[in-house]
Design a protein around this motif. Sequence first.
Motif, short mmCIF file in Angstrom:
data_model
loop_
_atom_site.label_atom_id
_atom_site.label_comp_id
_atom_site.label_asym_id
_atom_site.label_seq_id
_atom_site.Cartn_x
_atom_site.Cartn_y
_atom_site.Cartn_z
N VAL A 176 -3.21 8.56 9.87
CA VAL A 176 -2.32 9.11 10.90
C VAL A 176 -1.35 8.01 11.31
N ASP A 177 -0.06 8.27 11.16
CA ASP A 177 0.97 7.32 11.56
C ASP A 177 1.51 7.69 12.94
N ALA A 178 1.65 6.70 13.79
CA ALA A 178 2.14 6.95 15.15
C ALA A 178 3.56 7.49 15.14
N ARG A 179 4.34 7.05 14.18
CA ARG A 179 5.73 7.52 14.01
C ARG A 179 6.10 7.27 12.55
N VAL A 180 7.20 7.80 12.12
CA VAL A 180 7.64 7.58 10.74
C VAL A 180 8.68 6.48 10.75
N ASP A 181 8.22 5.27 10.47
CA ASP A 181 9.07 4.09 10.36
C ASP A 181 8.41 3.22 9.29
N PHE A 182 8.72 3.51 8.04
CA PHE A 182 7.88 3.10 6.92
C PHE A 182 8.69 2.30 5.91
N ALA A 183 8.08 1.22 5.39
CA ALA A 183 8.63 0.45 4.26
C ALA A 183 7.56 0.39 3.19
N LEU A 184 7.89 0.79 1.99
CA LEU A 184 6.90 0.96 0.94
C LEU A 184 6.20 -0.35 0.59
N ILE A 185 6.96 -1.40 0.32
CA ILE A 185 6.33 -2.66 -0.09
C ILE A 185 5.48 -3.23 1.05
N ASP A 186 6.02 -3.18 2.27
CA ASP A 186 5.28 -3.74 3.41
C ASP A 186 4.00 -2.97 3.71
N SER A 187 3.90 -1.74 3.23
CA SER A 187 2.71 -0.92 3.54
C SER A 187 1.45 -1.45 2.89
N GLY A 188 1.58 -2.15 1.75
CA GLY A 188 0.41 -2.66 1.05
C GLY A 188 -0.43 -1.60 0.38
N LEU A 189 0.08 -0.38 0.29
CA LEU A 189 -0.70 0.72 -0.29
C LEU A 189 -0.69 0.68 -1.82
N PHE A 190 0.36 0.13 -2.40
CA PHE A 190 0.50 0.10 -3.85
C PHE A 190 0.79 -1.33 -4.29
N SER A 191 0.24 -1.70 -5.39
CA SER A 191 0.45 -3.05 -5.91
C SER A 191 1.87 -3.20 -6.43
N LYS A 192 2.36 -4.42 -6.42
CA LYS A 192 3.70 -4.67 -6.94
C LYS A 192 3.75 -4.41 -8.43
N GLU A 193 2.60 -4.61 -9.11
CA GLU A 193 2.57 -4.34 -10.54
C GLU A 193 2.78 -2.87 -10.83
N PHE A 194 2.24 -2.01 -9.95
CA PHE A 194 2.47 -0.58 -10.13
C PHE A 194 3.90 -0.19 -9.79
N LEU A 195 4.41 -0.73 -8.68
CA LEU A 195 5.75 -0.35 -8.23
C LEU A 195 6.84 -0.94 -9.13
N PHE A 196 6.60 -2.14 -9.64
CA PHE A 196 7.61 -2.81 -10.45
C PHE A 196 6.98 -3.29 -11.76
N PRO A 197 6.64 -2.38 -12.64
CA PRO A 197 5.97 -2.76 -13.90
C PRO A 197 6.95 -3.46 -14.84
#
Length: 772
Positions: A168-189
């Motif tokens: 649950v996010d308090a608001r929608v103010d999101f940055a993909l890399i800063d979220s830490g949800l996905f590895s950089k290897e996945f995002l930038f193979p």
Amino acid sequence: MRLPASSPGGAVIVLAALLVTQLACGVGATPPDGAAIYAERCAACHGDKGQGTDIYEIPLAGDLPVSRLSEVISDTMPEGEPELCTGAEAEAAARYVYDTFYSPIAQARLRPPRVALSRLTARQHRQTLIDLAQSFSWRGKEDGSRGLTAEFFEGHRPNGDRRKAERVDARVDFALIDSGLFSKEFLFPPEDKSLDPIPRARKHSVVMLWRGGVRAPETGPYEFIVQTNAGFTLHLNDRDEPLIDGRVKSGDADGGRARINLVEGRVYHVRLEVTRVFEEDVYVRLRWKTPTGVEQLIPTQMLTPHDQPELLILDTALPADDQSEGFVRGANVSAQWEEATTRLALEAADKLIEELPGRLKLSGDPQHDRALVRTFCLDFADRAFRRPLTDEQRRRCVDAYFDTDARWRQAAKLSLLTTLKSPYFLYPELGAAGPESDWRVASRLALSLWDSTPDETLSLLARKGEIHSLAQALEQAHWMLGDPRSEAKLVQFFRNWLEMNLPEPIRRDPDVFAGFDEHVADDLRTSLELFVTDVLRSEASDFRQLFLSNQIYLNDRLASFLGAEPPGDDGFQQVSFEPEHRAGVVTHPFVVANHSYFRETSPIHRGVFLARHILGRALRPPPVAVAPTAPDLHPGMTTRERVALQTSPPECQHCHVMINDLGFSLEQFDAVGRLREAEHGKPIDPSGGYVTTEGHEHEFRHARELAHFLADSRDVQRAFVIQLFEHLSKQPVMAYGADTPDQLMEIFKSGDFSIRSLAAEMAAIIATHDAN
């Protein structure tokens, strides 16, 4: 002799010099006869009951105590020769006028108000249409949780098997890399030339999904803004058609925006889906601009993580309702209103019919579909009329159209239009007498607390005959207060009570108040509404805490502007703020800033607000229009000194004695609500005073003493009781009996001044008035 009015409510008595000699009171003399004085010298101009005449039309009515009326007479009457009527004569005349026709009780005795037949107000009309449509659907969950449900998926579409995270996010103010949800290897193979670009992009795509509901704090047009550098769709109140379709990026534009009309207190379905298909970082922000607010991230308190049903959204505007009696009421029936309600009925019918195939799961078989739609129209009319249809109503609203060869769409539209334009829908009190008292009670409860129509629970109780007594109505009123619609209506009252309904944010001279802008102004208003809502939701919902609490809601921006310690969070946090100087709503920065000028404070505006809204006192317009004294004319004077000088003439003092003494007590707060100690090098004098309607004098050294006095003031409590009752009932309180305010005061006191308990008691009284 014509007798001009010079007191609040227009009540002043002029005694001729001749009476002074004829009715003079010496030692052992007979006391002056107030009735004889009035009949001899005053009735010709003011009427035998103070109702006014062609010579002087303003009725003699108001709320000054006898002691103050006597002072007004002694100080100013006869005009130009006040020394001719003083002492016992003035007091006798004042007592007679007060008891006979001046006081509120005397006015109610002379001209007893009645509960008037009223149409739906604009708010009731919209709320009722929304609930009528939703009564055939489901209700969203409301458990107090805030924010939006957020889900993140690997791949180019939402797939439960590839869900990476849910939260649950308090608001929608999101940055993909800063979220830490996905590895950089996945995002930038590393580049893999064995894969074509499209399969490669899909393999390393990310889908971000936020869903739940968004609550509208006010009625009107909203602008929703999505800021993102990725493809997206924003659905609002429509699961099929997006409000904003940003799947194809246009030029250099990031995101998009669109407008939609929403209704206050309602929670609307929202779904934002963002897809990252390119090898770059992604940012996402969901913002809005409310009808009277500023563009900002949608606040946490306006979001819920639970899915919501689609609600009926109507764009047709209704004309403003009459507020001449101090409360909104459905009194005026004009050609404009008639036309607007017709257009609204047409719009509602068209939208309902558009939804019928999916809502009723129509099969395409003409006879089968026709039967289902006919049943829908019968149920709709039954709920719209707030009681079972009579045979005649059924024939006029449904049978007349479905017993023809018309296709079901045409028959349904004519049926819905007939229902929505029927007096039985527009005037809730029609046709609800005698044995239908249970239905009347249910309808009145729904209108009082929800501004809407009875739900399934209330209708079932009415059908069983179990909701006609005061005790039964009170039991239902208590649980109804737990419904978000009740809170929305009570919050609406507080917005009116505290004059929070502004057409636009407060503006101040930036050269004088650096840093004050529309965002700070919006924060001030939000802070006050959060505080009031917090008191309302509290277990005690203690009215006195509105004046005694030293708590305030601040975010980092507002705290920095006011000179407080920032709470360290993007949202609002409750903190203790300047407890040695502030207490409750009257010292809240929004209230004192709202009643100020562009560059300086306004003790007059603040005093009028306190007198009329908080203390419930009657104030007449000034005898002549007078512009405020410009500060440049007296550069060495404080605001208090200038106001005292400007309002020093006797014709001003009768009102400004009260107005000024109340307003001066808030002078330690500047025009943007900040604390100050001096003005033009002179120390601030925040002393003031007040004379109650019972004639008791009180003095205050500063704003906190004023606030503590207001918390326990009978005038304040009585004014609050009357104003809240009239807000719920849309009728004058005296129409329910001249002793109703006193009864409500006793209820309020015995309930430890609980606002919620008082509202429940009021709703029960309104619902059962003459119901049996």
